[in-house]
Every structure is written in C-alpha cells, then in structure tokens.
Write a protein that holds these residues in place. Structure first.
Motif, PDB file in Angstrom:
ATOM      1  N   ALA A 271      34.614  81.951  62.804  1.00 36.99           N
ATOM      2  CA  ALA A 271      35.576  81.727  63.958  1.00 36.99           C
ATOM      3  C   ALA A 271      36.687  83.098  63.751  1.00 36.99           C
ATOM      4  O   ALA A 271      37.235  83.286  62.654  1.00 36.99           O
ATOM      5  N   ASN A 273      39.995  83.504  64.200  1.00 36.67           N
ATOM      6  CA  ASN A 273      41.123  82.661  64.242  1.00 36.67           C
ATOM      7  C   ASN A 273      42.465  83.456  65.135  1.00 36.67           C
ATOM      8  O   ASN A 273      43.291  83.059  65.558  1.00 36.67           O
ATOM      9  N   LYS A 289      41.612  68.285  56.836  1.00 37.62           N
ATOM     10  CA  LYS A 289      41.992  69.469  57.737  1.00 37.62           C
ATOM     11  C   LYS A 289      42.044  70.691  56.919  1.00 37.62           C
ATOM     12  O   LYS A 289      42.197  70.705  55.880  1.00 37.62           O
ATOM     13  N   LYS A 299      46.711  77.937  62.491  1.00 38.31           N
ATOM     14  CA  LYS A 299      45.623  77.022  63.416  1.00 38.31           C
ATOM     15  C   LYS A 299      45.266  75.973  62.512  1.00 38.31           C
ATOM     16  O   LYS A 299      44.686  76.615  61.482  1.00 38.31           O
ATOM     17  N   HIS A 301      42.081  73.309  62.127  1.00 36.84           N
ATOM     18  CA  HIS A 301      40.875  72.770  62.249  1.00 36.84           C
ATOM     19  C   HIS A 301      40.568  71.251  61.580  1.00 36.84           C
ATOM     20  O   HIS A 301      41.018  71.158  60.463  1.00 36.84           O
ATOM     21  N   ARG A 307      34.419  72.995  64.972  1.00 35.41           N
ATOM     22  CA  ARG A 307      34.538  73.850  66.401  1.00 35.41           C
ATOM     23  C   ARG A 307      35.980  73.335  67.059  1.00 35.41           C
ATOM     24  O   ARG A 307      36.453  73.965  67.808  1.00 35.41           O
ATOM     25  N   GLU A 308      36.393  72.084  66.567  1.00 37.48           N
ATOM     26  CA  GLU A 308      37.453  71.777  67.425  1.00 37.48           C
ATOM     27  C   GLU A 308      38.699  71.919  66.711  1.00 37.48           C
ATOM     28  O   GLU A 308      39.084  71.922  65.600  1.00 37.48           O
ATOM     29  N   MET A 309      39.583  72.581  67.587  1.00 42.80           N
ATOM     30  CA  MET A 309      40.815  73.273  66.973  1.00 42.80           C
ATOM     31  C   MET A 309      41.903  71.946  67.160  1.00 42.80           C
ATOM     32  O   MET A 309      42.203  71.555  68.246  1.00 42.80           O
ATOM     33  N   TYR A 310      42.306  71.559  66.029  1.00 41.72           N
ATOM     34  CA  TYR A 310      43.169  70.362  66.085  1.00 41.72           C
ATOM     35  C   TYR A 310      44.538  70.699  66.439  1.00 41.72           C
ATOM     36  O   TYR A 310      45.162  69.792  67.372  1.00 41.72           O
ATOM     37  N   ILE A 312      47.677  73.983  66.846  1.00 33.15           N
ATOM     38  CA  ILE A 312      48.176  75.435  66.807  1.00 33.15           C
ATOM     39  C   ILE A 312      49.768  75.624  66.923  1.00 33.15           C
ATOM     40  O   ILE A 312      50.321  74.826  67.682  1.00 33.15           O
TER      41      ILE A 312
END
Length: 1304
Positions: A271, A273, A289, A299, A301, A307-310, A312
C-alpha cells in the motif's frame, strides 16, 4: 483516536527527539532532545523526573519489566540507571575508555549489552552487578544489535560484520554483509513443519536497500531480499504473526512479505500509505494493529485485514513532518515524534470500564474521564473528570464512584453538574463496587456484604437485617441481581451459572453456560422481565427465565449474538445491548434473538416464521400477534395459542383461539380462566396441550385430584384411570373395569379382559344394565379363553339375543358347530342356526328350522340334499324357496311329470334355461308351435327359425318374434322366407322391422287390397320412417293411381303427409277431405279430420289456415246445435243454426233439411223475424218441392203471416278490447279481432269466465261448460271423457288471447 497530551520544549526545537515507552506497564515515557537531559513523563503527560547528563543522550532502553531505564551519553563512560519504583537515579562505571555507541537490555533476563565506537562490548548483569568486557568484538563502531529469547546477542557494526554471541560474550556465529547493517532483529522464520519455536533467524537492513536474513541453523545459505527501487530506501521493519515481515519504505510504501521458503520474495500486501515519505512503522500485538507515519499523518491498519484502514490521524501543525512512532505494550497509547522536536501521545485503546444502574450507564471515555449517559430516557451525556486512572467504576441512582487499588472517589450527580464528595480507603484492594440510592457496597478480599466464601445474603436495609441466606456448594465468584432484586444470577468457582429466587428459596441452573462467561446483564425493559444475557469476549447469550410455565419454572437458552472485538456490554434494554468500545465510546446493537423489533414489512414468510419463534421463546406475545397477522397462517396462530397455554396466559390464549376460529378451545378456556389455584389451572392447560402425564401430576398435586381421574376417563386411558380410581374413587372401579375390559378385548388380551369383566359386576339392581353388559363380556371371554361350557351356559341364561348371536359366531369360528347352532337357535337366528346344522350334516334339525329360514342359500342346500335322496316334492318346495327356478322346472319336467306347472313358471320367471328345457320337452311331444315359442323365449332364435322352416310354422315364429326384441338378422331371415313364399304383406312387414324400407315398400304395394287397406297404411309408415324422397314420390304415384290407374282414397295421402311431417300439405289435404266429407253429408268425419289437423298444426306451432279454422268453427256450430236441441235449449240451438244457415252453401246435401230446422227452432225460440227470413228462402222454387210434407203447411203459414217482432240478442264484452257485442258474434267491430269461441255454447269468450278442455286445450265458458258436463261427460270438440273435478277456472287468460296468425 483521542489525543491525550503533547510535549514540546524550546531546548528540543529544530531537531528530532528520542523517546522510549516503559515496557510491560507503559506507565512512563522517557524523552530526550538536544538538552543533555532525559525527562520522565507519566502516561497523562505529567513530568515525574529529569535526569541530567554530561552530554547528549546516545541511547536509552527499558529492561523487560519496565523497572529500570538505562542511559548512555556523550563524554561519559558511566551508564545511568533510573529506577521507576523508587524514582532514583544511579550510575554504573562501564570501565570502557572509548565512547559508548550502543545500549540494549536482554528480553528475558537482567543482562545489559553496551557497545562502543571501537567495537568493544560490555555485558552487565543488573542482578549480580557482574560485568563482562569483550574487546575487539568488532573492529569498528557497533551500531545495532538485538537479543534473542535464548539470550543470544547479535551485533552489527561499521566493519560490515554480524556476530552472534552467547551471554558470556563468546562469538558462536559470524558473517559479513555488503554494506552497513542497521535495525537488527531476532525472529522465527515461517516453515511447513515447525520443529521448535526457537528464534533462529537474524534479520538486518543492509545499506538501507536490502533485507538480510541469516539463519543460525543454516549459516552458509543466508537470504538477501531486494526490493523495487521505486520504493526508496528501507526506513523500518517489524516481524509479526506467523513469520510475516512488514517493511516501511522512504517513499511512502508499506509492504508485507512472508518468510516461508516457497513464498519468499513475494509481496503479500502493498500500500502507498504516504504521498511523499514514510518515516516509521509500529505494530501492537495486543491490539492486532499496525501503524505507519509519514508526511504529517498516521495511518493505522487492522492486521487481520490489512486492506481495511482502521484510522487516520492528521497532525496539521507538523508541517515539517513526523519522525518516529511507538506503542505501549498494552496498545493503549501511541506516541509519535516530529522532526522539529515535539511529541504527541494518542489514546488507541481504553481500559473497558463501565457500570449500569437501571437505564443509566457510566463508562470510561478517556484515561481520566468518565461519561454518564442514559440513552433510553434520552438524557444528555455528562463527562466527569477524575483524579486517577480508575480500575473500577460504579454508578448508582444519585452517585458515581471511581477507584483503583484500595481507594475510591465518590461524586454526587446533580441535574447540571457533578460534585466531588469524598474519597474512601478500604482495607484491601477493591475487586468491585455497587451503589444504590443510599449505600455503597465494595467487595475486597471476601469482605463487606458480598464475599467469596460461598454464602449469599439478602440484607434488608430499611430494617437493617438479613432476609434470608442461601449456602451454595462451592464459592460464589460474582452475583448479578435483577433490577427489582427479586432474582439474582451468580457464577461460582466452577464457572457454572445459576439463578436464585429468594422469594421461594429456589435455585435454577443456567443451561449451556459457557465457562468463559465474564458477566451477566438483566433486561431493564419493564415489560420483558426474566430475560438476561451472559457474555464473554466474543458472544452474548440470551436466556429467558420462565417463572409461570405449566412445567414449572426453568431457564432456557434463546440464542447467541456475536459481540464485536473488545466491546464490553454495559446495559440491556428492550433487546438492545449497549456496549463500551475500546475508543471510549458506546455502541448499540440488537441481539440476534430480538430481530423482530426491526422493520417487518419487506420480509418473506420464512423470516417472519423465524421471528415468530423468537417472540414465543421470549414471551413477547404482542409482537407475536403482529407477526401472526402478517403471516396470516393457521399454523402461526396455533403456535401462538400453544405458547400462551404453556405460559398460562389464559386471557391472551382466548383472544388468539377466538381469532382463528377454534371455538372449542375458547369455550374450554373460558370455563377455567377464573381458577386461581396454580396447579389446577396448570393441569387443565397441560391437558389442552396434550401433555397428559404432566397434567395428571399437576392435578394430583392440586386441591382437586379427582380431575386426573376424569381426564383419564375422557381419554379412555382405562388402565391409568383404574389405578387412580382405587385411590381417589373406589366406587368407580367396577365401571372402569368394564371399560378397561372392553379395551383389552379389542386388543385381543382375553384372559385379562375376563378378569376385569368379573371385577366389573356390582351385584346391585340399581346397575342392572351395567351388570348385564359385564356378564355378557364374561360369557364371550370365557369362550375365547377355552371355557366353552361356562360361556355357553352364561349366554343361554343371559336375556340378550345379540349375545347369543355373538357367542355363536365365536364358537363357529372355533369350529364348535353344535354349540354355535344351539346358541343361534336360542337367539332365534334361524338362518345362521340352519347354516351351522348343515355344516354338521344334521338335516333333521335343518328340516325343523326350515319354516323359519329366509336364506335362499340354505333352502338350496336342503333342496339338493332332498333331491339326492329322491324326495322330489320336498326338493321342489325348497328349490322354490331358494328361487332356483331352473331346478324347479327340471324336476317338474323330468321327475314329477307336470309340464303345465313348468310352463307357468317359465312364463312367470322368463328363465332362459327353463325355456330351453320346456322347448325340448315340447319338441319331444311333436308340439312344434309351443317348442318354437319357448325356443324364442330362451333366445335360441336360429333353432326356432330352422324348426319353423322345417315344419312350415313360419307364421307362428313371425308372430312370436315380432312381439320379442329380436335382431335385424332375425327379421331379415323371416322377410326373405316370406318373399320366397310370395306373401308380400308379411315380407314387407319384416323388411320394415329390419330397416330395409325400399324392399318393404315394394312388397306393401304388391300386397292385395283388403277392406281396411292395412298394406297402404304400412306403406305410409314405411315411407315416414325412411325419409327418402324417391320412396315418397313412389308412394305418392301409387296413391294417385299413376302406377296402376286406380287412385286411392285421399285420406291415405293425408296420412302420408302426416307421417312425413309435411303439415302444410297435410292441412291442404285435410281441407279437401273435409270438404268432400261435408258435401257427402258426413259432418262428424269432416269435423274430426279438421280438428285432428288443427291440433297437430297447433302442436307444431305452424300457422293454421283461416279456411280450416272457419270450416271447423261452422262444423262445430252445427254439432253444437244438435246437442242444444237435444238438451231442449232452443235459443242456443236456434243461434247456432242461424250461423250454419248463413253458410248453407257448405252443406249442399242437406240444404232443405237444415233450413227447415232453422225455421222451426227460431219459431220455438221466439225469433220470429229470423224464422220468416229462412222460411221465405225455403219457398224458393228449387227448395219448395223438397220440404218435408210434415212441416210444409207450417212454413207456408209463417211466410203468409209474417211477424216483425224479434228478441234482442244479449251482449257481452270483447275479451280483447271489452267492447259490448252480441254474444254469438265472433268478429269484434271495434278491434277487428277474430274472437275465440266457446266449445260448449258457440258464443264468443269473455275474460272473467274462462276455462279450457284439459285434453284439447280449446277454450270454453267455465259456467256453461261446467253446466254441460253435469249431463254430458265428453268434450264436444275432442270427444274425450272429462272429469268435472279437473275443470279449472282460469283467472289470467292472456296466453290464450295472443292472436294466432290465421287463427279464427
């Protein structure tokens, strides 16, 4: 993510700072910049200490427990050690003369490794204070290193050498790399078969470009991983999971690779980021995490799904970018430093602390903040700042308590503010606390109100005394009272769950109770009492406590609901679970068992059915009602009704059963709904639901135990009823014994049935019918079990005929024929008795019974036996009773020589076989005519034909066959025979019968004429049936005389047209015939021809010619005149004769006679003027000499002495238009209609005096016709006999007044 605090000092500005979290606890944060000092801050941002250094800090590290912070600095050979427990700093002399460059604590022990700029190594044991100096470990500056869990030390230096040493400093492995090493870590590579979990792989970044993997077990085959140049240089990397490595690159990319040998070099995840640069990455195993920082943002995860952005986190003020980031070991706090010397700490995971009181909840929203909320009553949330980071929270009606260790702080909750009241110290560490409106209960070390010795006390505060006590078998770990305090759930030391009811001191085990359960929440919605959830980390289980059920109180598991990760349930209200999240917020979710509370409109029947099951499980009957209404299904209503019965909701059950039309259940429930006793009511309901054993137990425990007996009787469970009756109602035992015996008899258990029939006998005359039934049973069962003598004697003594029949049938099946026949005879069942005697060959007894026997079968058997014995007279009588007529005929002919009797029987019975026998008998006698007759009767037509042909008896055969139902072939055979014999009439007749119309007509026309001309009539019938134009024209030519020059009578032509249904031609012919008959003076014949033709045309609804109608009217008037004169009614006779005389030309044969009668009758009736008119007509020369001498002088006198007096003819109303006109006038001058005339008087009809002839339907004046029928009993029109009683006056004559076309 919530920011907890930020740190920034002038001394640090402009350059990055170093920081390190205290290991394990994460309570302290060590921070240093360019100010020759290390500052210690707590987790809330408060500075706790400052350690001054002789130079800038080179490196610092916390030991494995977080107790000691080690620091090395420029311009100093001392190692500075800060003790977190005592808050004191000490120094250890390293003994190294060159500057220190590296510092690292062991991960498992108290060893501290220190490296120098010249490659020397010091290993210091904090526990023993032992120092091990290793000179020349590297030839140049040591820059990086790491400890393994086996206490192996890996080091890297500027000499591009990697060394692996043991805890004594001895080098055990060594390898070289291509460039400067950095960021060295020990880990376990991913393999197919993990032999051990030893950390055998050293990973190190080489030259910021490659990742070098050195396996201690395979030192000759190191792995060097290179990456795309577009990624930039390697900034940082971390191992996690099962051999995965996450790598951060300088240009903003985050890459995950696997160290499995088959996957090595493959990127599992990638990714971009950060846009410009990435400066650091960090992984928290406890949170699962990963975080990366770069540019001015962080950022985060989720490692389970990268793939899931927890989250920001943007740091807008850090325009120079961020530098490093690190998590505390527990994952609660994340620190990030910036390039300009500031540090920010964010809260990533909160301790999940919360409590609920009624619908109010209190939960931790920050490390030093508790929020109080009431979502149900929609109160605004209130945030309370607290002094310490609490380990427990308790909420009451008016108070909030927070605390840690042995101390608690109490706050008063006002309407708009929260006020601190006091803090309290306890004698031990508080495990948990609960509040009510006035008191706080703290649990510590098994003391205060709730303690861990296994005793639960209910303490009544108002009276300040104990209510009751329950002693459990093992220690009680946690208790959870319901909102009303009337029940409590608890978990014991075995991790089993129970619900205790102090009201009745009963304990109920919670089924399927998971040992991982951490807490229980009771439902606070007031309408849903008895529902609670037990929850662990992953799932919440919904339970329902059934208090009032017919099977007794119990707990059932309704279902489970997945709880999101790190969510702690705080409150349950109407199926909605309020959970505290790790981020310090609350999240509401519906339990899976309460899905019916959502929108139901778009759901299909399957989903609605599942929800109905949920509502019934939870006793939510109102919601279940709505679901049943939506489903509109009988089975749904039925399930709801059953559930209401199960939970003893009688009123609601009545409403349900009334809705779907179960009237029987409604009436039954209405009868019991007033019962207050629990067991009795529950017994009735259990019976209604079909659980009869439970119903019996409940009835017996109630105040009306006899209800159990009544139920078993109604169910015909006689064995159970008998057992109950012995105890509850001994007087019922005989009656129940009889019923049980009947059931046993039905199932074939005859011996036990006999025993119970005997027990059923009361010997009391009051119950005579009952005793007779039992004695009948004894008789039958005695026979069944083999005691035949007793059974037969009992049956004979018994008054019942049916019993004798039944016992006889049993004996007959048992082949006991003599006894069976005896019982049948005693019971007057003579047919059955005779049948059984026949099986015994007891013909004498059969003969005695025969007068009483009605069965033909028995008579037949007896007859055969008598015939075999040669007793033919007796045999004939028996055969007659058996209706075996063939055998009767055979005996009369062959043995008794009585052919007359045989012939009579054949004629009466029409027996075919009998007819054959009689025919053979007559054939033997030579009586061929009789033989032919009986052969035809026996359907032997061919034999009869042959016999008739041989003996010239064809006329006899023809007469017989024509009266029988024979086939066309039979008729044709006879016709051909007569054709050969030139007997044309007979030949034509039988050709007609077999449908050969042409040949039949030919023979009829050849047939010689007779007086009645029967052949012509038959020819006309033939043509009528044939409906063939050629045959029709052939016959017409014959009738006209064109074939033989002899014209036949016109009536035959009329009959032909009638046969052909050519009614118009027939009508014209009829008029001609009638005219001829009229001219010949045959007025009755003419009248009959016209009447028959008129009736036929009327039946066929064909227009009647006016000439025919007029001629019929004149002829009928003539006939009526004769009738009236005969009866002495001269006025009516004169009026009719005047009508005839006015049409005298139609009576040419009797002109003078008719005119003479007119003059005489008019004179008699006083119609002098009319008499003169017709007398003058008679004086004409052509009639004068033909006058009868008897009347001549009188008529001349009438002419010589004329009288002008005339009687006025009475008038009556026209039936059409009511115009008054003379009663004998048949044409209305007003409406111009031809008026219907009375067949009895000849006058026109009137509406109010109407009737018709029942046979010919011609109209008549009711009064006149009735008067005529008193002397004459025939109709003057159709000559049929009429019963005066059948004459009906017609009030509505409209149907007779519709003028028929051409009708009169």
């Amino acid at each position: 993510m919530k920011q907890v605090f930020s740190l920034s000092e002038k001394a640090w500005s402009g350059s990055p700072v170093q920081f390190a979290w205290q290991k394990t606890l994460g309570t302290f944060l060590a921070l240093t910049g360019g100010d020759n000092a290390v500052k210690i801050f707590d987790r809330h941002g408060q500075k706790r200490n400052e350690i001054s250094l002789p130079g800038n800090c080179v490196a610092m590290d916390w030991d494995k427990d977080g107790d000691t912070l080690a620091i090395i600095a420029d311009k100093s050979s001392a190692i500075f050690l800060w003790d977190a427990n005592t808050n004191k700093t000490s120094q250890v002399d390293s003994g190294m003369r060159d500057a220190m460059s590296f510092l690292l604590w062991s991960r498992v022990g108290t060893l501290l490794a220190v490296g120098t700029s010249k490659g020397n190594l010091l290993i210091y044991n904090r526990q023993t204070s032992r120092k091990i100096s290793v000179l020349g470990k590297h030839t140049k500056r040591i820059t990086c290193g790491c400890w393994s869990t086996e206490n192996l030390l890996a080091l890297g230096g500027e000499d591009k050498i990697i060394t692996i040493s043991n805890q004594e400093g001895d080098t055990i492995r060594q390898t070289s790399v291509s460039s400067d090493p950095s960021d060295m870590q020990f880990s376990v590579m991913k393999t197919d078969e993990r032999v051990s979990t030893r950390e055998s792989t050293v990973s190190v970044v080489v030259g910021k470009k490659t990742l070098f993997l050195f396996n201690l077990n395979d030192p000759d085959n190191p792995i060097d991983l290179t990456f795309q140049q577009a990624y930039g240089s390697i900034v940082s990397y971390r191992w996690y999971g099962d051999g995965y490595i996450m790598i951060g690159f300088s240009r903003g990319c985050l890459v995950v690779i696997s160290t499995h040998i088959r996957e090595i070099g493959q990127e599992i995840f990638q990714a971009h980021n950060h846009k410009d640069n990435l400066s650091s990455i960090a992984i928290s195993q406890s949170l699962n995490k990963a975080a990366s920082c770069g540019d001015n943002c962080i950022k985060i995860h989720d490692l389970s799904d990268l793939r899931e952005m927890y989250a920001i986190i943007n740091l807008d003020d850090e325009n120079k970018g961020v530098d490093k980031l690190a998590w505390t070991d527990d994952g609660q706090l994340l620190a990030v430093s910036s390039r300009i010397g500031s540090l920010h700490v964010f809260l990533t995971k909160l301790p999940i602390l919360g409590d609920a009181c009624n619908t109010r909840i209190a939960y931790l929203t920050s490390l030093l903040e508790v929020t109080i909320a009431n979502h149900v009553e929609r109160e605004l949330p209130v945030a309370v700042s607290v002094e310490v980071e609490p380990s427990f929270v308790a909420i009451g009606v008016y108070h909030l308590a927070v605390g840690m260790n042995n101390r608690a702080w109490f706050y008063a909750l006002g309407e708009n503010n929260v006020k601190k009241l006091k803090d309290v110290e306890y004698l031990g560490t508080v495990a948990s606390m609960h509040l009510n409106s006035d008191y706080a209960a703290a649990l510590f070390e098994g003391k205060v109100q709730l303690h861990m010795t296994g005793v639960i006390n209910y303490f009544y505060i108002e009276d300040w005394q104990y209510v009751n006590e329950y002693r459990h078998s093992v220690s009680v770990r946690k208790v959870f009272p319901d909102p009303n305090g009337t029940r409590l759930a608890f978990i014991d030391d075995k991790s089993d769950g129970f619900v205790y009811c102090p009201v009745n001191d009963r304990l109920y085990e919670i089924p399927d109770f998971s040992p991982t359960i951490k807490g229980i929440l009771w439902e606070h919605w007031p309408m849903d009492k008895g529902v609670f959830v037990a929850f662990d980390d992953d799932k919440a289980y919904t339970y329902v406590f059934y208090k009032d059920a017919i099977q007794g109180s119990k707990i059932i598991l309704a279902g489970g609901t997945e709880v999101p990760f790190s969510h702690k349930p705080l409150l349950l209200y109407n199926g909605e679970l309020t959970c505290q999240t790790p981020s310090g917020k609350t999240n509401n979710m519906y339990l899976s068992t309460h899905r019916f509370l959502g929108n139901l409109k778009d759901l299909g029947p399957n989903e609605l059915t599942q929800m109905l099951t949920q509502t019934l499980t939870l006793k939510r009957f109102s919601e279940a009602w709505e679901l049943c209404r939506l489903l509109n299904d009988q089975s749904g209503w039925n399930e709801l009704g059953k559930a209401c019965l199960y939970h003893m909701e009688v009123d609601f059950a009545i409403r349900v059963y009334r809705t779907f039309g179960n009237a029987g259940m409604v009436m039954s429930l209405e009868q019991i709904k007033g019962i207050e006793e629990h067991n009795l009511l529950a017994g009735h309901l259990a019976m209604f639901t079909g659980d009869f054993n439970l119903a019996q137990d409940l009835y017996l425990a109630s105040s009306c135990p006899v209800a159990a007996l009544e139920m078993r009787k109604d169910l015909q469970h006689w064995d159970s009823a008998l057992q109950l009756a012995k105890r509850l109602a001994p007087d019922q035992v005989p009656f129940l014994s009889k019923e049980y015996a009947m059931q046993l008899e039905f199932t074939g258990d005859y011996s036990n049935a006999l025993s119970h029939y005997e027990k059923g006998i009361t010997g009391n005359n009051k119950y005579q019918d009952h005793d007779e039934a039992c004695l009948a049973g004894v008789a039958q069962m005695s026979i069944r079990v083999g005691d035949i003598r007793r059974g037969v004697n009992q049956a004979i003594k018994h008054p019942s005929r049916l019993l004798k029949r039944d016992c006889g049938a049993i004996l007959e099946n048992m082949k006991q024929f003599s006894e069976a026949a005896q019982l049948y005879e005693k019971g007057q069942y003579y047919d059955k008795a005779a049948s059984v005697y026949i099986r015994c060959k007891n013909w004498a007894k059969v003969g005695e019974l025969l007068p009483h026997v009605s069965s033909p079968k028995i008579h037949l058997q007896y007859a055969k036996a008598k015939e075999a014995d040669g007793r033919y007279n007796e045999a004939v009588i028996a055969y007659e009773h058996a209706k075996q007529w063939d055998s009767v005929i055979r005996l009369y002919l062959d043995h008794l020589n009585n052919p007359e009797k045989a012939v009579n029987i054949v004629r009466e019975t029409q027996s075919l076989d009998g007819a054959k026998m009689v025919a053979r008998f007559f054939l033997q006698l030579g009586d061929y005519g009789s033989a032919i007759q009986f052969l035809v009767m026996s359907k032997c037509n061919n034999e009869a034909f042959t016999l008739a042909q041989q003996h010239n008896k064809m006329e006899i055969y023809a007469d017989i066959i024509s009266s029988e139902s024979a086939t066309n072939e039979d008729y044709q055979s006879i016709a051909l025979y007569f054709e050969e014999e030139k007997k044309h009439f007979q030949a034509g007749k039988f050709f007609l019968l077999c449908g050969q119309y042409g040949r039949a007509l030919k023979h009829f026309m050849k047939s010689p004429g007779t007086e009645d001309n029967l052949a012509i009539e038959m020819a006309i019938e033939t043509v009528g049936l044939a409906k063939d134009e050629a045959l029709t024209s052939q016959l017409i030519d014959y009738l006209m005389g064109e074939s033989d020059g002899m014209p036949k009578d016109a009536k035959y032509l009329f009959h032909l047209y009638m046969a052909l249904k050519q009614y118009k031609e027939a009508a014209r012919t009829a008029i001609i015939i009638a005219r001829e008959e009229q001219c010949s003076g045959n007025y009755r014949n003419a009248h009959d021809v016209l009447f028959s033709m008129y009736s036929e045309l009327k039946t066929q609804k064909i227009k009647i010619p006016s000439e025919m109608a007029t001629n019929l009217m004149i002829l009928h008037s003539y006939m009526l005149a004769k009738t009236h004169i005969k009866r002495g009614d001269h006025m009516k006779g004169a009026r009719m004769l005047i009508r005839v005389a006015n049409n005298i030309s139609k009576f040419p044969s009797h002109v003078v006679q008719i005119l003479t009668s007119v003059v005489i009758e008019c004179h008699r009736a006083g119609l002098k003027n009319s008499a003169f008119s017709f007398a003058a007509m008679l004086m004409r020369p052509e009639y004068r000499n033909k006058i009868d001498l008897k009347y001549k002088k009188k008529i001349e006198a009438v002419v010589r002495h004329p009288s002008t007096t005339a009687i006025e003819e009475p008038t009556t109303a026209c039936p059409y238009c009511a115009f008054q006109l003379p009663e004998c006038e048949l044409l209305c001058p007003s409406c111009k209609n031809n008026l219907p005339y009375c067949i009895a008087t000849g006058r026109h009809m009137v509406q109010d005096d109407w009737t018709v002839c029942p046979h010919c339907d011609f109209p008549a004046l009711y009064s006149e016709f009735k008067n005529m029928l008193e002397t004459e009993n025939t109709c003057p029109m159709c000559s049929e006999r009429i019963d005066i009683a059948h004459l009906k006056k017609i009030n509505d004559c409209t149907q007779y007044l519709t003028p028929e076309n051409g009708d009169q």
